[in-house]
Design a protein around this motif. Structure first.
Motif, PDB file in Angstrom:
ATOM      1  N   ARG A  68      20.069  13.422  23.954  1.00 63.00           N
ATOM      2  CA  ARG A  68      18.948  13.158  22.867  1.00 63.00           C
ATOM      3  C   ARG A  68      18.967  12.135  24.122  1.00 63.00           C
ATOM      4  O   ARG A  68      19.206  11.076  23.943  1.00 63.00           O
ATOM      5  CB  ARG A  68      20.060  12.848  21.857  1.00 63.00           C
ATOM      6  CG  ARG A  68      20.575  14.487  20.854  1.00 63.00           C
ATOM      7  CD  ARG A  68      21.338  14.606  20.095  1.00 63.00           C
ATOM      8  NE  ARG A  68      21.944  15.608  19.870  1.00 63.00           N
ATOM      9  CZ  ARG A  68      22.912  15.914  20.741  1.00 63.00           C
ATOM     10  NH1 ARG A  68      23.404  14.424  21.427  1.00 63.00           N
ATOM     11  NH2 ARG A  68      23.174  16.582  20.011  1.00 63.00           N
ATOM     12  N   CYS A  69      17.895  12.208  23.728  1.00 67.98           N
ATOM     13  CA  CYS A  69      17.029  10.651  24.634  1.00 67.98           C
ATOM     14  C   CYS A  69      16.111  10.146  23.840  1.00 67.98           C
ATOM     15  O   CYS A  69      15.087  10.596  23.344  1.00 67.98           O
ATOM     16  CB  CYS A  69      15.672  11.797  25.990  1.00 67.98           C
ATOM     17  SG  CYS A  69      17.675  12.672  27.186  1.00 67.98           S
ATOM     18  N   VAL A  77      17.545   5.180  25.587  1.00 69.32           N
ATOM     19  CA  VAL A  77      18.858   5.807  25.196  1.00 69.32           C
ATOM     20  C   VAL A  77      18.775   7.282  25.639  1.00 69.32           C
ATOM     21  O   VAL A  77      18.443   7.795  25.081  1.00 69.32           O
ATOM     22  CB  VAL A  77      18.786   5.346  24.054  1.00 69.32           C
ATOM     23  CG1 VAL A  77      20.689   5.986  23.812  1.00 69.32           C
ATOM     24  CG2 VAL A  77      18.800   3.772  23.436  1.00 69.32           C
ATOM     25  N   ASP A  79      21.666   9.780  25.296  1.00 72.33           N
ATOM     26  CA  ASP A  79      22.729   9.908  24.679  1.00 72.33           C
ATOM     27  C   ASP A  79      23.843  11.858  25.166  1.00 72.33           C
ATOM     28  O   ASP A  79      22.805  12.488  24.744  1.00 72.33           O
ATOM     29  CB  ASP A  79      22.993  10.079  22.893  1.00 72.33           C
ATOM     30  CG  ASP A  79      24.096  10.356  22.162  1.00 72.33           C
ATOM     31  OD1 ASP A  79      24.973  10.341  22.765  1.00 72.33           O
ATOM     32  OD2 ASP A  79      23.911   9.868  21.413  1.00 72.33           O
ATOM     33  N   GLU A  80      24.314  11.371  26.110  1.00 71.61           N
ATOM     34  CA  GLU A  80      24.962  12.895  26.122  1.00 71.61           C
ATOM     35  C   GLU A  80      26.578  13.111  25.939  1.00 71.61           C
ATOM     36  O   GLU A  80      26.982  12.659  26.162  1.00 71.61           O
ATOM     37  CB  GLU A  80      24.817  12.614  28.096  1.00 71.61           C
ATOM     38  CG  GLU A  80      23.889  11.978  28.547  1.00 71.61           C
ATOM     39  CD  GLU A  80      24.789  11.886  29.921  1.00 71.61           C
ATOM     40  OE1 GLU A  80      23.548  12.134  30.519  1.00 71.61           O
ATOM     41  OE2 GLU A  80      25.455  11.860  30.190  1.00 71.61           O
ATOM     42  N   ASP A  81      26.125  14.602  25.534  1.00 72.95           N
ATOM     43  CA  ASP A  81      27.482  15.088  24.998  1.00 72.95           C
ATOM     44  C   ASP A  81      27.975  16.853  26.114  1.00 72.95           C
ATOM     45  O   ASP A  81      27.252  17.581  26.011  1.00 72.95           O
ATOM     46  CB  ASP A  81      27.266  15.576  23.417  1.00 72.95           C
ATOM     47  CG  ASP A  81      27.458  14.734  22.098  1.00 72.95           C
ATOM     48  OD1 ASP A  81      28.263  13.951  22.818  1.00 72.95           O
ATOM     49  OD2 ASP A  81      26.175  14.722  21.926  1.00 72.95           O
ATOM     50  N   LYS A  91      32.138  12.346  26.418  1.00 73.66           N
ATOM     51  CA  LYS A  91      29.874  11.929  25.986  1.00 73.66           C
ATOM     52  C   LYS A  91      29.771  10.193  26.706  1.00 73.66           C
ATOM     53  O   LYS A  91      31.168   9.720  27.289  1.00 73.66           O
ATOM     54  CB  LYS A  91      30.276  11.318  24.178  1.00 73.66           C
ATOM     55  CG  LYS A  91      29.188  10.725  23.833  1.00 73.66           C
ATOM     56  CD  LYS A  91      29.158  10.449  22.211  1.00 73.66           C
ATOM     57  CE  LYS A  91      27.616   9.954  21.492  1.00 73.66           C
ATOM     58  NZ  LYS A  91      26.896  11.621  21.158  1.00 73.66           N
ATOM     59  N   VAL A  93      26.961   7.485  27.041  1.00 72.48           N
ATOM     60  CA  VAL A  93      25.822   6.766  26.397  1.00 72.48           C
ATOM     61  C   VAL A  93      25.162   5.732  27.037  1.00 72.48           C
ATOM     62  O   VAL A  93      25.167   4.926  27.593  1.00 72.48           O
ATOM     63  CB  VAL A  93      25.944   6.358  25.018  1.00 72.48           C
ATOM     64  CG1 VAL A  93      24.469   5.896  24.548  1.00 72.48           C
ATOM     65  CG2 VAL A  93      25.853   7.481  23.935  1.00 72.48           C
ATOM     66  N   ARG A  95      22.304   3.975  28.897  1.00 72.96           N
ATOM     67  CA  ARG A  95      21.199   2.646  28.085  1.00 72.96           C
ATOM     68  C   ARG A  95      20.067   1.808  29.460  1.00 72.96           C
ATOM     69  O   ARG A  95      20.907   1.449  30.204  1.00 72.96           O
ATOM     70  CB  ARG A  95      21.636   1.491  27.741  1.00 72.96           C
ATOM     71  CG  ARG A  95      22.928   1.907  26.262  1.00 72.96           C
ATOM     72  CD  ARG A  95      22.336   1.141  25.586  1.00 72.96           C
ATOM     73  NE  ARG A  95      23.778   1.114  24.519  1.00 72.96           N
ATOM     74  CZ  ARG A  95      23.189   1.730  23.512  1.00 72.96           C
ATOM     75  NH1 ARG A  95      21.939   1.662  22.836  1.00 72.96           N
ATOM     76  NH2 ARG A  95      24.506   2.233  22.729  1.00 72.96           N
TER      77      ARG A  95
END
Length: 180
Positions: A68-69, A77, A79-81, A91, A93, A95
């Motif tokens: 989710r970018c 950001v 945000d990687e799962d 997870k 994240v 920046r």
């Protein structure tokens, strides 16, 4: 005379060997299309599918990632799962910061220091050191990450992982951007 020829021959062979080991430069991709803007591509939700290959080329691990970018101005950001084939999850994240002229920096909780990278044409080269837990120990390994934009939805990624200059394996990954 023969000694000079032998030394000259050895010098030429040595120079050729060193040149042969040289990898690509980010500037080699300057004219490639489609042009990659990380702030555009890594904006929204992406799915990624990857494998980790050990030194021998054997698939050691498979995984998927939902990213989710978002970007606000020059800061983003990612945000990687991660979900691995054995069922484990992770997870990360990132920046990111756009520094201008196609250059980026980034941080994440398991990244040592600051990652640096730059884009040219359709390509992004990203380098960083990752704290990698293995069998109860944590190792700091270097990643040389190359990403290639194929079209507005698909990007391919190849990353070589090394420690003390010794290649440990590589990660191959495909990103697919979900329609907005």
């Amino acid at each position: 005379m023969q000694r000079r020829l032998l030394l000259l021959g050895a010098s030429v062979v040595g120079a050729a060997a060193l040149t042969g080991c040289a990898g690509p430069s980010i500037d080699d991709f300057a004219g490639q299309k489609p042009a990659l803007d990380l702030r555009t591509y890594f904006n929204g939700t992406l799915d990624a599918y990857g494998v980790f290959l050990d030194r021998s080329g054997k698939v050691a691990r498979r995984f998927t990632v939902v990213m989710r970018c978002t970007w606000e101005g020059e800061e983003g950001v990612l945000d990687e799962d991660f979900t691995y084939s054995d069922g484990s999850t992770e997870k990360r994240v990132w920046r990111l910061k756009h520094l201008g002229n196609g250059r980026y920096s980034g941080t994440a909780g398991d990244v040592v220091g600051t990652a640096t990278g730059e884009t040219r044409g359709n390509t992004f080269r990203w380098g960083y050191t990752l704290s990698l837990p293995v069998d109860g120990k944590v190792y700091e390994v270097q990643f040389d990450d190359w990403m290639y934009l194929m079209d507005d939805r698909v990007m391919l990624n190849k990353a070589v992982m090394s420690k003390f200059g010794v290649r440990l394996g590589e990660v191959m990954l495909s990103f697919v951007k979900r329609p907005a």
